[in-house]
Design an enzyme around this catalytic site. Structure first.
Site, PDB file in Angstrom:
ATOM      1  N   GLU A 218       0.775  -1.226   0.000  1.00 23.32           N
ATOM      2  CA  GLU A 218       0.000   0.000   0.000  1.00 23.32           C
ATOM      3  C   GLU A 218       0.814   1.287   0.000  1.00 23.32           C
ATOM      4  O   GLU A 218       0.363   2.287  -0.545  1.00 23.32           O
ATOM      5  CB  GLU A 218      -0.945   0.007   1.210  1.00 23.32           C
ATOM      6  CG  GLU A 218      -1.949  -1.127   1.228  1.00 23.32           C
ATOM      7  CD  GLU A 218      -2.879  -1.089   0.030  1.00 23.32           C
ATOM      8  OE1 GLU A 218      -3.253   0.020  -0.399  1.00 23.32           O
ATOM      9  OE2 GLU A 218      -3.214  -2.168  -0.503  1.00 23.32           O
ATOM     10  N   SER A 485     -32.853 -26.897 -26.434  1.00 25.15           N
ATOM     11  CA  SER A 485     -33.466 -26.225 -27.587  1.00 25.15           C
ATOM     12  C   SER A 485     -33.853 -24.772 -27.316  1.00 25.15           C
ATOM     13  O   SER A 485     -34.273 -24.082 -28.244  1.00 25.15           O
ATOM     14  CB  SER A 485     -34.706 -27.003 -28.027  1.00 25.15           C
ATOM     15  OG  SER A 485     -34.330 -28.262 -28.558  1.00 25.15           O
TER      16      SER A 485
END
Length: 829
Positions: A218, A485
């Protein structure tokens, strides 16, 4: 007069010189035109206005002025207004009079008062003087700007330093309740973070390698920087002005931002953050700041502070952490929910390597230690309830939290800002979805699972969402399964966008071929695309996908809203051999329902903090055009007879476009997944039923489940209730692209009284026909769609399957055939 005897002083030299000084040869114009004793600022006595009763005696031979309103007075006033003096109009030239008239009454009045053009003691400036004055003004402006730039920030900093107080971090991290509400404002749930998720420890108990890992991740210059990064602040400010977000903070700034001032992405917050960072740096040592930061920062999994994080990820205290374990925790700080190894292991490893390499670059870790380090193992991720419902609503809450993270609203803000989150979920439709799912599975085998997703095509807002009964378990609405389908409409979508387009009236051989068969009742000798969709003929769509190209089918599906990879597509994609989720399929069908306009499917409509700051509000959007409206309407046309053919209908003579899907199991005669998906103009809904293990799905009486059975029943039950109170809506008028479809039912043989319509005579399924008197044979064939084709499908020449429709109606002496029943409006049979 002299007093006798008085001494008379001799005249001084100055007095003598003044006495001997001769008057100047020239007098100024002012002296020549003004009486003696009248200053330049005074009006000459003879030009001063006189009041009635106080008039001075008029000079001899002059005409006294008449009373107000007399002819002479009128002449004077007119002269003043016109810029001339009485009796002098003839003495002026015509250009002078025009200039005086253009100057207006004010300038004329100034002339009358003896002050034409302003003060007469000022002479016009020379060009050199004008240039010098302009330079002085520019110099003063530049100096003023520089002073503002230099002194403004100093003044702003001083005021901020004076008035901004540093709050207590203990008070700042107190959790607040977040409220999640339905679309109508009623409460869905309250999120209350678990207590005891923050345990403070002194910095002496945090190993130095763990501290260094946090610095490597950081802020590597933490112990040398003044507490703020001016470059980062300027970069964030510039980004804000361009509409972006800020970044580039030191640990001190992060500590202030995440625990003291909040994470609101504004310039005011950045300004306050900088002031408090400087103030904090002057009042506390670096070790104190780092200790406060490590005890307050959020690490994910509900853990605030390094001690709670150590227990959540490793099940041990922080003083037992190794450098490798500390590096993993340090890497989580920037985005805990995204880089948790249990959520995204690949990203977690990349972040861990970044931190470890950073420690080496700062000489906080030797290359040998880095080479020996291994990515640590973490404890399984536990979903803390924290107010998340354990029933089906829990999936909505988890989906909302994921969406908030994607919008840049972190778990920490969710836990500390007292957020009010409004969703798009309709409470009544949500309850209908729950009821329909539970009623369908009641008394059925325990291994069956179901999911329901309903989306508003006009906005993309998710109106109902059911991912299973266990709100902390697997969300089946996001689980990817083969759609069978239900993928066939995307084949039609791809075909309509070819050049030339493949119209719905183009016919193909639909008989079974070696390696590929149709379900019972789905064969057809010759049928067009709409007829093949109605009975779910596998051979026709397999041939069509091969003709178009499988990749184009995949691209068409993605354009509609499918986000799954669909990699390495082959013609089997027409029958749904690529996995998608119910949420994706509902979104893609909603795009077709919206006429080709895609809207991002979403749950969150608005997010407001406890102090009424709006963090997010879903924008009103017209959608993103993915394909033409006419193309979407043609795709819809192929699906209009499916629901009725399978025995489903909606109340109120409504049009509905739908498609079933069934995925075959590896066991003969068994199915693994069953789907039903369809839409009206106002809502699109997808239903899936399957199992966790992809095992055969059967009803309680042992019947294999297909799309037209349980999923269709759930879909019909939900949709019927969802649209019952709405007025019936129709799709836009149908204008065929390419060859129009036949109005015959699948496998219906034309007779002498039947003719194939021309494009101009094609019936519009967007109109509601009158109720038929009879049902012709073959209008309701049984069809069980297949989902996965068998290998070895032979190649078929599509050109040999085309049939040119007979143009124009054929003459006949027999009465016109009774119109075929429209199963999209009435329940056939």
């Amino acid at each position: 007069m002299q007093v006798p005897g008085a001494h008379t002083p001799p005249p001084s030299r100055i007095g003598q010189a003044a006495a001997n000084r001769r008057p100047p040869a020239r007098t100024s114009r002012r002296r020549a035109t003004r009486p003696s004793g009248v200053g330049w600022w005074q009006t000459p006595k003879d030009a001063r206005p006189r009041r009635p009763g106080n008039a001075l005696p008029a000079p001899a031979g002059s005409t006294p002025p008449g009373p107000v309103g007399s002819e002479d007075s009128t002449q004077v006033l007119s002269a003043v207004a016109g810029g001339t003096e009485p009796g002098r109009d003839e003495s002026r030239s015509a250009p002078a009079r025009r200039r005086a008239a253009a100057a207006g009454p004010v300038e004329a009045l100034r002339r009358r008062l003896g002050r034409p053009g302003g003060s007469q003691h000022r002479r016009p400036l020379t060009p050199g003087q004008l240039t010098a004055r302009r330079r002085r003004r520019i110099k003063y402006a530049v100096l003023g700007s520089i002073g503002t730039v230099l002194l403004g920030p100093v003044l702003a900093f001083a005021l901020g330093y004076l008035f901004f107080a540093i709050p207590s971090p203990d008070d700042a991290v107190n959790n607040q309740v977040a409220l999640v509400s339905y679309g109508d404002g009623s409460q869905l749930t309250r999120l209350v973070p678990e207590q005891g998720n923050r345990i403070k420890v002194p910095i002496e108990e945090i190993p130095v390698p763990v501290r260094n890992a946090v610095l490597a991740a950081e802020d590597r210059s933490f112990y040398s920087n003044p507490g703020f990064d001016l470059t980062g602040i300027l970069r964030a400010a510039w980004s804000q002005l361009q509409g972006g977000i800020g970044g580039g903070s030191t640990i001190t700034q992060q500590y202030v931002k995440k625990t003291l001032v909040g994470d609101d992405a504004t310039l005011w917050r950045k300004y306050k953050e900088m002031i408090l960072a400087v103030k904090l740096s002057q009042q506390q040592t670096k070790d104190e700041i780092l200790n406060g930061y490590l005890n307050a920062i959020y690490f994910g999994r509900g853990a605030y502070g390094i001690q709670s994080a150590s227990q959540a990820y490793y099940g041990k205290t922080v003083d037992q952490l190794s450098p490798s374990e500390g590096a993993l925790l340090a890497g989580l700080i920037q985005s805990p929910s995204r880089w948790d190894p249990a959520i995204n292991p690949d990203k977690a490893v990349q972040r861990w390597e970044f931190v470890m390499d950073g420690m080496v670059s700062q000489n906080w870790l030797t290359p040998a230690e880095r080479a020996e380090a291994r990515f640590p193992q973490t404890s399984p991720r536990k979903l803390a309830s924290g107010g998340v419902p354990g029933d089906s609503r829990g999936h909505i809450v988890h989906a909302v939290k994921e969406e908030l993270e994607a919008l840049g609203i972190s778990d920490q803000e969710l836990g500390q800002e007292g957020l009010r989150i409004s969703t798009t979920i309709d409470p009544e439709e949500q309850q209908r979805a729950v009821d329909a799912a539970q009623e369908a599975l009641e008394g059925q085998p325990e291994n069956l699972r179901t999911a329901i997703v309903a989306i508003d095509p006009a906005t993309g807002g998710i109106r109902a969402y059911y991912g299973g009964a266990n709100g902390v378990g697997l969300d089946y609405a996001r689980v990817r399964k083969q759609p069978g389908s239900t993928f066939k409409p995307f084949v039609v979508l791809a075909g309509l966008q070819q050049d030339p387009p493949i119209g719905l009236g183009e016919t193909f051989d639909g008989k079974a071929v070696p390696g590929l068969r149709n379900s019972e009742g789905a064969d057809c000798a010759r049928c067009d695309i709409k007829q093949a969709m109605t009975i779910s003929n596998n051979v026709v769509f397999n041939t069509l996908a091969r003709k178009i190209g499988p990749q184009k089918v995949a691209d068409a599906a993605r354009s509609a809203g499918i986000t799954s990879p669909l990699d390495d597509a082959n013609e089997g994609i027409a029958l749904g051999n690529k996995e998608v989720s119910p949420l994706e399929l509902a979104s893609a069908y909603a795009t077709i329902a919206a006429g080709g306009l895609w809207h991002q499917p979403h749950f969150v409509s608005k997010v407001v903090t406890a102090d009424d700051r709006v963090l997010y509000e879903a924008p009103e959007s017209d959608g993103e055009r993915r394909f033409p409206e006419r193309v979407a309407r043609n795709v819809t046309e192929t699906m209009l007879n499916v629901a009725g053919n399978d025995g489903f209908s909606l109340p109120g003579r409504r049009q509905v476009a739908a498609k079933t899907g069934t995925v075959q199991s590896r066991f003969e005669g068994e199915n693994n997944d069953a789907w039903m998906s369809g839409f009206t103009p106002s809502i699109a809904t997808t239903v899936w039923i399957g199992t966790d293990m992809n095992s055969p799905i059967r009803t309680a009486n042992g019947t294999p489940i297909s799309g037209k059975t349980l999923p269709g029943e759930v879909w019909e039950s939900f949709m019927s209730d969802a649209v019952r109170d709405e007025p019936p809506q129709s799709f836009p008028a149908f204008r065929p692209i390419g060859d129009p479809p036949s109005d015959l039912a699948p496998n219906e043989t034309p007779t002498s009284s039947t003719s194939t319509p021309t494009p101009s005579a094609a019936p519009s399924s967007g109109e509601l026909p009158p109720a038929p008197e009879s049902v012709p044979p073959g209008s309701d064939p049984a069809a069980v769609p297949l989902g996965t084709p068998a290998p070895g499908t032979p190649e078929t020449d599509p050109r040999s399957a085309q049939v040119t429709p007979t143009p124009g109606p054929q003459p006949t002496v027999e009465p016109t055939r009774t119109p075929r029943q429209d199963c999209t409006i009435f329940a056939c049979g």
